[in-house]
Design a protein around this motif. Structure first.
Motif, PDB file in Angstrom:
ATOM      1  N   SER A  48       0.803  -1.223   0.000  1.00  0.00           N
ATOM      2  CA  SER A  48       0.000   0.000   0.000  1.00  0.00           C
ATOM      3  C   SER A  48       0.832   1.268   0.000  1.00  0.00           C
ATOM      4  N   TYR A  49       1.993   1.229   0.641  1.00  0.00           N
ATOM      5  CA  TYR A  49       2.713   2.482   0.902  1.00  0.00           C
ATOM      6  C   TYR A  49       4.085   2.590   0.240  1.00  0.00           C
ATOM      7  N   TRP A  50       4.731   1.461  -0.072  1.00  0.00           N
ATOM      8  CA  TRP A  50       6.101   1.533  -0.586  1.00  0.00           C
ATOM      9  C   TRP A  50       6.377   0.607  -1.766  1.00  0.00           C
ATOM     10  N   ALA A  51       5.372  -0.062  -2.285  1.00  0.00           N
ATOM     11  CA  ALA A  51       5.645  -1.027  -3.351  1.00  0.00           C
ATOM     12  C   ALA A  51       4.608  -0.923  -4.458  1.00  0.00           C
ATOM     13  N   CYS A  52       3.679  -1.876  -4.509  1.00  0.00           N
ATOM     14  CA  CYS A  52       2.764  -1.998  -5.654  1.00  0.00           C
ATOM     15  C   CYS A  52       2.083  -0.683  -6.008  1.00  0.00           C
ATOM     16  N   MET A  53       1.366  -0.101  -5.061  1.00  0.00           N
ATOM     17  CA  MET A  53       0.531   1.050  -5.391  1.00  0.00           C
ATOM     18  C   MET A  53       1.339   2.296  -5.752  1.00  0.00           C
ATOM     19  N   PRO A  54       2.301   2.730  -4.940  1.00  0.00           N
ATOM     20  CA  PRO A  54       3.040   3.930  -5.347  1.00  0.00           C
ATOM     21  C   PRO A  54       3.902   3.729  -6.582  1.00  0.00           C
ATOM     22  N   SER A  55       4.488   2.542  -6.747  1.00  0.00           N
ATOM     23  CA  SER A  55       5.337   2.340  -7.928  1.00  0.00           C
ATOM     24  C   SER A  55       4.508   2.366  -9.205  1.00  0.00           C
TER      25      SER A  55
END
Length: 497
Positions: A48-55
């Motif tokens: 949610s915060y450092w991988a799938c969604m922001p990338s």
């Protein structure tokens, strides 16, 4: 236990409130079991915060811009590049500015108790909260958590920084810093050649960085088909990325806001920022696994019911990256659903709670290879997407992995750009589709697609692999016209149907 020490008891304790832990907790709680979930950072976890969604939020604007430029009539409307501030602001919306209040509300609505803090095992079904100065909302240190029935470990993984002299001291980025950066460096050196390295090379090139990728081996994406890796390499070079193979960082030093990296091939590379993307390891080193006779820092080996091997009593389960079986959020959530369903089936009646479903315990005990109580897709049907440009989507076995497994396979391949739907989608559409076929059984055991939005072709292949659908039956699955999915017809024709 010390006098006055607080004890919190639940039927099930889930350690880790990322997407995997949330799914395990939800499935176990549906059977009426009391569930607590423990988290020392943000509820929602890495994805949610450092991988799938922001990338993906960072990657999508560049992909959309490229898509518009590939369609005459739309391309004339493109008069500039990306608005970096707007891209970062949209990324921040997806991470809710790194605020987990919404995720916490979901736990509350689901009846799942949240325990803030870090925990260590002290024995079977018992954990204790340990000091965590970064977690002011944590439960009092020394609080004991007891699971009456089961514990599920879903602590994920953490990045590995290679032991290069001076590298840690130079304060390199990992994927966390790269996906949460507040500004874009003028130049970025990326160490690694996997999915994270390739995706972030695209994202930061789109955002204006001069990117160099340092790859120890002789190719990118070494777990995917070679043709897909070659297409990504060619695209990165076309985007302006400096891709170097057979090179390692041997020393690093940071001075005056820039990092100098000494290279194994001689010479140096100077960049405003270095990103290390050389892999991840299971996050188990501080869990107190030694109290259970397990090795701290190692992956938790599980069977297909997600029960940890080597622990007596059938009470310890694990799911996600921490098991070493999968390295994607979606497959980790699948494992978590299996773990939660198994826990519910085994323990809901024993806890005096409503059964998870008619005959659930009996069904779990008699589970077959494709039962909802067994994570068998981990062995032969794992889907993954690299959101590079071109995108690469893959499921099942590569040709080499199939041969290594003793299968006699052949491949069929087709240029996606030659089908009508691709021609409509973009001028000069470039992409490739390949199936790995097991002729002895007449089924698809692997598939890879490259090209714009290739991820959208993947689920049909995933269904074909999981269902072991006979090729002569797939022939009757008629693709709509004109769509990119028409490539399935061409692949089956190439297979001799």
């Amino acid at each position: 236990m010390n006098a006055g020490q607080q004890v919190l008891e639940y039927d099930v304790v889930v350690v880790g409130a990322g997407a995997v832990g949330e799914n395990a907790a939800d499935r176990a709680g549906r059977a009426g079991l009391s569930v607590a979930i423990v988290e020392d950072e943000l509820v929602g976890g890495e994805c949610s915060y450092w991988a799938c969604m922001p990338s993906k939020a960072l990657l999508r604007p560049g992909a959309v811009l490229a898509a518009a430029r590939a369609v005459p009539g739309a391309s004339e409307a493109v008069t500039g590049g990306l608005d970096v501030a707007a891209v970062l602001a949209r990324r921040d919306k997806f991470t809710t500015d790194w605020d987990d209040a919404g995720q916490v509300r979901w736990l509350e609505k689901s009846g799942i108790a949240l325990v803030r803090g870090r925990v260590r095992f002290t024995g079977p079904r018992e954990l204790v909260l340990v000091p965590d100065p970064a977690s002011p909302e944590a439960e009092p240190v020394g609080t004991v958590l007891r699971a009456r029935r089961a514990v599920v470990v879903a602590t994920g993984s953490e990045p590995v920084i290679p032991p290069v002299p001076g590298l840690i001291e130079s304060e390199p980025w990992t994927s966390r810093e790269a996906t949460s950066a507040e500004s874009v460096p003028g130049s970025l050196a990326i160490i690694g050649g996997g999915v994270v390295a390739c995706e972030l090379a695209v994202a930061y090139t789109d955002l204006g960085s001069a990117v160099t990728v340092l790859v120890r081996g002789d190719r990118l994406l070494d777990r995917m088909e070679p043709f897909a890796a070659q297409e990504v390499e060619e695209s990165l070079v076309e985007l302006g990325v400096d891709v170097r193979f057979g090179v390692e960082a041997t020393r690093a030093a940071r001075e005056d806001g820039r990092t100098t990296v000494e290279l194994s091939t001689g010479g140096t590379l100077v960049a405003d920022q270095v990103l290390v993307a050389t892999g991840r390891r299971p996050r188990t080193s501080e869990l107190g696994l030694e109290a259970l006779g397990l090795e701290p820092g190692a992956a938790l080996t599980v069977d297909d019911a997600m029960e940890v091997v080597g622990v007596d009593g059938g009470w310890l389960f694990a799911a996600g990256d921490v098991t070493g079986r999968t390295a994607t959020t979606h497959q980790g959530k699948y494992d978590a659903r299996v773990a939660g369903d198994v826990v519910a089936a085994r323990f809901s009646q024993a806890a005096g709670a409503p059964d998870a479903g008619s005959g659930a315990a009996e069904a779990e005990r008699a589970a077959g290879p494709w039962s909802r109580y067994r994570a068998t897709a981990d062995h032969a049907a794992v889907p993954q997407v690299a959101f590079t440009r071109p995108e690469v989507s893959t499921v099942g076995l590569t040709e080499q992995a199939a041969r290594d497994a003793g299968l006699r396979v052949r491949t069929v391949r087709h240029a996606i750009g030659s089908v009508s739907g691709a021609a409509v989608a973009a001028d000069g559409y470039r992409g490739t589709a390949q199936l790995v076929l097991d002729d002895a059984r007449g089924v698809v055991v692997g598939a890879t697609f490259t090209g714009p939005d290739a991820a959208e072709l993947l689920h049909a292949a995933t269904i074909a692999v999981v269902a072991e659908a006979p090729l002569d039956r797939l022939w009757h699955a008629v693709p709509s016209y004109p769509t990119v999915s028409e490539v399935w017809l061409r692949l089956l024709e190439a297979a001799g149907l």
